[in-house]
Design a protein around this motif. Structure first.
Motif, PDB file in Angstrom:
ATOM      1  N   SER A   1       0.856  -1.188   0.000  1.00 37.90           N
ATOM      2  CA  SER A   1       0.000   0.000   0.000  1.00 37.90           C
ATOM      3  C   SER A   1       0.891   1.236   0.000  1.00 37.90           C
ATOM      4  N   VAL A   2       0.340   2.338  -0.480  1.00 35.35           N
ATOM      5  CA  VAL A   2       1.068   3.591  -0.564  1.00 35.35           C
ATOM      6  C   VAL A   2       0.225   4.689   0.074  1.00 35.35           C
ATOM      7  N   THR A   3       0.865   5.512   0.873  1.00 34.12           N
ATOM      8  CA  THR A   3       0.178   6.628   1.515  1.00 34.12           C
ATOM      9  C   THR A   3       0.825   7.936   1.096  1.00 34.12           C
ATOM     10  N   GLN A   4       0.021   8.787   0.505  1.00 33.17           N
ATOM     11  CA  GLN A   4       0.443  10.161   0.238  1.00 33.17           C
ATOM     12  C   GLN A   4      -0.460  11.028   1.111  1.00 33.17           C
TER      13      GLN A   4
ATOM     14  N   CYS B   1       5.763  10.396   0.550  1.00 36.07           N
ATOM     15  CA  CYS B   1       5.243   9.094   0.138  1.00 36.07           C
ATOM     16  C   CYS B   1       5.760   8.057   1.125  1.00 36.07           C
TER      17      CYS B   1
ATOM     18  N   TYR C   1       5.250   3.836   2.142  1.00 34.70           N
ATOM     19  CA  TYR C   1       4.693   2.597   1.618  1.00 34.70           C
ATOM     20  C   TYR C   1       4.713   1.528   2.696  1.00 34.70           C
TER      21      TYR C   1
ATOM     22  N   SER D   1       9.943   5.059   3.231  1.00 29.15           N
ATOM     23  CA  SER D   1       9.531   6.298   2.576  1.00 29.15           C
ATOM     24  C   SER D   1      10.256   6.482   1.254  1.00 29.15           C
TER      25      SER D   1
ATOM     26  N   CYS E   1       2.780   8.606  -6.300  1.00 28.48           N
ATOM     27  CA  CYS E   1       3.793   7.658  -5.876  1.00 28.48           C
ATOM     28  C   CYS E   1       3.229   6.257  -6.105  1.00 28.48           C
TER      29      CYS E   1
ATOM     30  N   GLY F   1      -0.513   5.594  -4.883  1.00 28.39           N
ATOM     31  CA  GLY F   1      -1.062   6.425  -3.823  1.00 28.39           C
ATOM     32  C   GLY F   1      -2.197   7.267  -4.376  1.00 28.39           C
ATOM     33  N   THR F   2      -2.828   8.015  -3.508  1.00 29.90           N
ATOM     34  CA  THR F   2      -3.995   8.813  -3.904  1.00 29.90           C
ATOM     35  C   THR F   2      -3.621  10.098  -4.617  1.00 29.90           C
TER      36      THR F   2
ATOM     37  N   THR G   1      -0.830  13.686  -4.944  1.00 33.97           N
ATOM     38  CA  THR G   1      -0.642  14.991  -4.310  1.00 33.97           C
ATOM     39  C   THR G   1      -0.647  16.047  -5.406  1.00 33.97           C
TER      40      THR G   1
END
Lengths: 113, 114
Positions: free
Chosen positions: B3-6, B23, B25, B73, B91, B105-106, B108
Motif C-alpha cells: 500500500s502507498v500513503t500520500q 510518500c 509505503y 519512505s 507515488c 497512492g492517492t 498529491t
C-alpha cells in the motif's frame, strides 16, 4: 523513445453504441495494460497482457473487452456502457512482466451519455 | 500486499521555493518505487524510479527522491519549483519478485503560484 500512443483523444458515446479504444507502442515491450482513471483519483488497473495473452483481468465488467492483436497493439472494445464508465482510459506498457517500469499513453477521455 | 500513503492531497508553494511531497509505503517484501507526474488533461509521465542501487535517484528536471527502507519512505523533493511544475504527482510501488500490480497512492496536487 518511450512513447505510447492512444486514439482517439476524446470519445463521446451513447449507452447503446459500440466503440473501440486503440493503444500502440513501438518500444518492443511485451506487457501492456489498460487502466481507468476517474477525476482526482489514481489509475485503477483493468487488464494486463503479457506476450499477447491476457494475464490479469481485475474483475472488469464484460461490457469492456480487451484485445491484443499483436505485440504492438492493444484495443479496448466498449459495448453497452453506463454513464459511470465515463473516465480517462490509460494504456501503458513495460518491457515485460518482470521489468515492471510502466510507460503510459496520454489517455482517451470517454464520456458516456 | 503493498500500500502507498500520500498524506498531502494538496501542496501549495510559491515559485522558486523548495518542496517535498511525501510518500510512505507498506510491504512485507522488497519493492520497486516510482513517482509519476500527471499534467492537466494528460496521461502519466514517469518522473523517476528506484529499482536498486543508489538510494538517491534524480530526474532530468531537477526532482529527486530518496529511498529510505527503515522509514519505508520515498519522498520527492525539488530545491526550487517552477510554475510549470503544477501537476498531480503519484507515488507507486510494486513488489520486485515477478509481476505484481503497480499500486498507486492517492496523489498529491502541487500548486505553484507566482
Amino acid at each position: 523513445d518511450t512513447e505510447v500512443t492512444q486514439t482517439p483523444k476524446h470519445l463521446v458515446m451513447g449507452m447503446t453504441n459500440k466503440k473501440s479504444l486503440k493503444c500502440e507502442q513501438h518500444m518492443g515491450h511485451r506487457a501492456m495494460y489498460w487502466y481507468k482513471q476517474k477525476a482526482k483519483k489514481p489509475p485503477e488497473l483493468m487488464f494486463v497482457y503479457s506476450y499477447e495473452k491476457l494475464s490479469i483481468n481485475e474483475s472488469v465488467p464484460s461490457r469492456f473487452s480487451p484485445e491484443c492483436p499483436n505485440s504492438s497493439l492493444l484495443n479496448l472494445h466498449l459495448h453497452a456502457l453506463q454513464p459511470e464508465d465515463s473516465a480517462l482510459y490509460l494504456c501503458a506498457s513495460s518491457p515485460d512482466h518482470l521489468r515492471v517500469t510502466q510507460y503510459f499513453g496520454p489517455g482517451t477521455r470517454l464520456t458516456v451519455l | 500486499a503493498q500500500s502507498v500513503t500520500q498524506l498531502d492531497s494538496q501542496v501549495p508553494v510559491f515559485e522558486e521555493a523548495p518542496v517535498e511531497l511525501r510518500c510512505n509505503y507498506s510491504s512485507s517484501v522488497s519493492v520497486y518505487l516510482f513517482w509519476y507526474v500527471q499534467y492537466p488533461n494528460q496521461g502519466l509521465q514517469l518522473l523517476l524510479k528506484y529499482l536498486s542501487g543508489s538510494t538517491l535517484v534524480e530526474s532530468i528536471n531537477g526532482f529527486e527522491a530518496e529511498f529510505n527502507k527503515s522509514q519505508t519512505s520515498f519522498h520527492l523533493r525539488k530545491p526550487s519549483v517552477h510554475i510549470s511544475d503544477t501537476a498531480e504527482y503519484f507515488c507507486a510501488v510494486t513488489m520486485n519478485t515477478g509481476f505484481q500490480k503497480l499500486v498507486f497512492g492517492t496523489g498529491t496536487r502541487l500548486l505553484v503560484s507566482p
